[in-house]
Design an enzyme around this catalytic site. Structure first.
Site, mmCIF file in Angstrom:
data_model
loop_
_atom_site.group_PDB
_atom_site.id
_atom_site.type_symbol
_atom_site.label_atom_id
_atom_site.label_comp_id
_atom_site.label_asym_id
_atom_site.label_seq_id
_atom_site.Cartn_x
_atom_site.Cartn_y
_atom_site.Cartn_z
ATOM 1 N N MET A 28 -37.194 -25.091 6.208
ATOM 2 C CA MET A 28 -36.477 -24.310 4.665
ATOM 3 C C MET A 28 -37.117 -24.023 4.015
ATOM 4 S SD MET A 28 -33.216 -25.590 4.996
ATOM 5 C CE MET A 28 -32.828 -25.192 3.663
ATOM 6 N N GLN A 79 -30.763 -23.901 14.060
ATOM 7 C CA GLN A 79 -31.007 -25.319 13.373
ATOM 8 C C GLN A 79 -29.823 -25.405 12.907
ATOM 9 O OE1 GLN A 79 -33.282 -27.665 10.926
ATOM 10 N NE2 GLN A 79 -33.801 -28.738 13.126
ATOM 11 N N CYS A 109 -34.103 -33.948 7.981
ATOM 12 C CA CYS A 109 -35.115 -33.240 6.980
ATOM 13 C C CYS A 109 -34.159 -34.252 5.877
ATOM 14 C CB CYS A 109 -33.627 -32.714 6.992
ATOM 15 S SG CYS A 109 -33.949 -31.097 4.781
ATOM 16 N N LYS A 148 -33.578 -32.791 16.433
ATOM 17 C CA LYS A 148 -34.688 -33.215 15.757
ATOM 18 C C LYS A 148 -34.124 -34.199 14.838
ATOM 19 C CE LYS A 148 -38.507 -31.114 13.933
ATOM 20 N NZ LYS A 148 -39.168 -31.702 12.065
ATOM 21 N N ARG A 243 -45.791 -26.692 8.753
ATOM 22 C CA ARG A 243 -47.380 -26.408 8.035
ATOM 23 C C ARG A 243 -47.473 -25.631 8.604
ATOM 24 N NH1 ARG A 243 -47.290 -30.971 4.108
ATOM 25 N NH2 ARG A 243 -46.391 -32.572 5.908
#
Length: 344
Positions: A28, A79, A109, A148, A243
């Site tokens: 995000m 997604q 999430c 996911k 990341r």
């Protein structure tokens, strides 16, 4: 980059095999179209993901703004977030018509926004509903539909929770399951804390793969180097970096060589800068700003001579309203000079 074919699902030694073994995770506020364009310059083979887009937004919002992407981004997956099978089916159909190569359902999430909408990681508690969502999307699109997820949430037993979810989605036709190898704590931890505090359990994902030898199982969470990714590929079908790929994008330059066992060439960063400057110029001409592009490039030369000054230039000069692609070339010149000086 080269003209890579879209996602394929083929049989290899009995495995229903998802053609892309390396992916950059959906993140995000990070993996927008500009970020994905950069990542594609670094790797032609990595599967790229959009940020999560809520099904209602796809159906009722500005589709070009939400879903538009550059053709070079292929293979690229959309997604979706949501929990209504009919709405997800509509959104999947729209995404497929836009040309996406895969539709992925977010079941991992833990953000407050997702919890308030009763989707994302909350869906780990409703595996039957997740299965219905997968089935609804599979009915209306021909491209792969994937999921996911997390190992589980809150006090769930990760052995039973993950198996139950996998059983359901594969029974209803899911083409792949990507597992973030942590629990999510919906109560007591912030979304940021959920990325670090719950312990990683790669062995649990390995066990899931052993249980499903003929289905694609991918691993996500805490993978920081291509060496680590290669080790995981000895146990699962795919690896997904988040990341690490964003903050140190240059590591993506080695992905194609990894996947081709050293046969593919590695992206040249000078060529990458030239491509990004041209792309940024086009974006600015269309009414955008240089910083929309360069904010994803700050870590490109992490650990290299001149990287600190490069970051300073992008973090200051590139944010000016009238900044143009020449700022990117200026920043890169600092790195080039510093590298030449070190080599001498």
């Amino acid at each position: 980059m080269g003209d890579w074919s879209r996602i394929r699902t083929v049989r290899v030694d009995g495995l229903k095999y998802h053609a892309h073994r390396f992916a950059v995770a959906p993140m995000m506020d990070w993996t927008d179209r500009h970020c994905r364009f950069l990542h594609r310059q670094l790797s032609g083979r990595a599967l790229l993901y959009t940020e999560m887009v809520v099904a209602d937004a796809v159906i009722h919002g500005d589709r070009q703004r939400l879903l538009g992407f550059d053709a070079c981004e292929h293979p690229v997956a959309l997604q979706l977030g949501g929990s209504d099978p009919a709405k997800l089916a509509d959104a999947a159909r729209i995404g497929a018509a836009f040309g996406y190569d895969e539709i992925n359902l977010n079941v991992g999430c833990p953000s407050d926004r997702v919890q308030s909408g009763t989707f994302g990681a909350c869906l780990m508690k409703s595996p039957a509903l997740v299965s219905d969502c997968v089935d609804a999307m599979k009915q209306v699109v021909e491209i792969p539909v994937t999921v996911k997820c997390r190992l589980g949430v809150d006090d769930q037993d990760i052995e039973t929770a993950l198996d139950e979810l996998a059983d359901g989605v594969f029974t209803r036709g899911a083409d792949a399951l990507w597992v973030h190898a942590r629990k999510a704590w919906l109560e007591g931890l912030s979304p940021k804390e959920n990325r670090d505090i719950p312990p990683l359990d790669y062995e649990r994902v390995y066990r899931l793969k052993a249980r499903y030898p003929h289905w694609f199982i991918g691993l996500n969470g805490g993978i920081n180097t291509l060496h680590e990714a290669e080790l995981h590929l000895g146990h699962v079908d795919g690896v997904m970096l988040g990341r690490a790929a964003y903050h140190t994008p240059a590591l993506l330059a080695g992905v194609d060589r990894l996947l081709s066992h050293g046969k593919a060439s590695q992206a040249d960063l000078t060529t990458v800068i030239d491509a990004m400057a041209e792309y940024a110029g086009q974006h600015i001409a269309a009414g955008g700003r240089l910083s929309h592009v360069t904010r994803h490039m700050v870590g490109l030369f992490h650990g290299r001579p001149g990287a600190r000054r490069y970051r300073q230039i992008l973090s200051t000069e590139a944010t000016h309203a009238n900044a143009g692609p020449e700022v990117l070339h200026e920043a890169f010149s600092v790195v080039a000079v510093a590298s030449d000086a070190q080599a001498a």
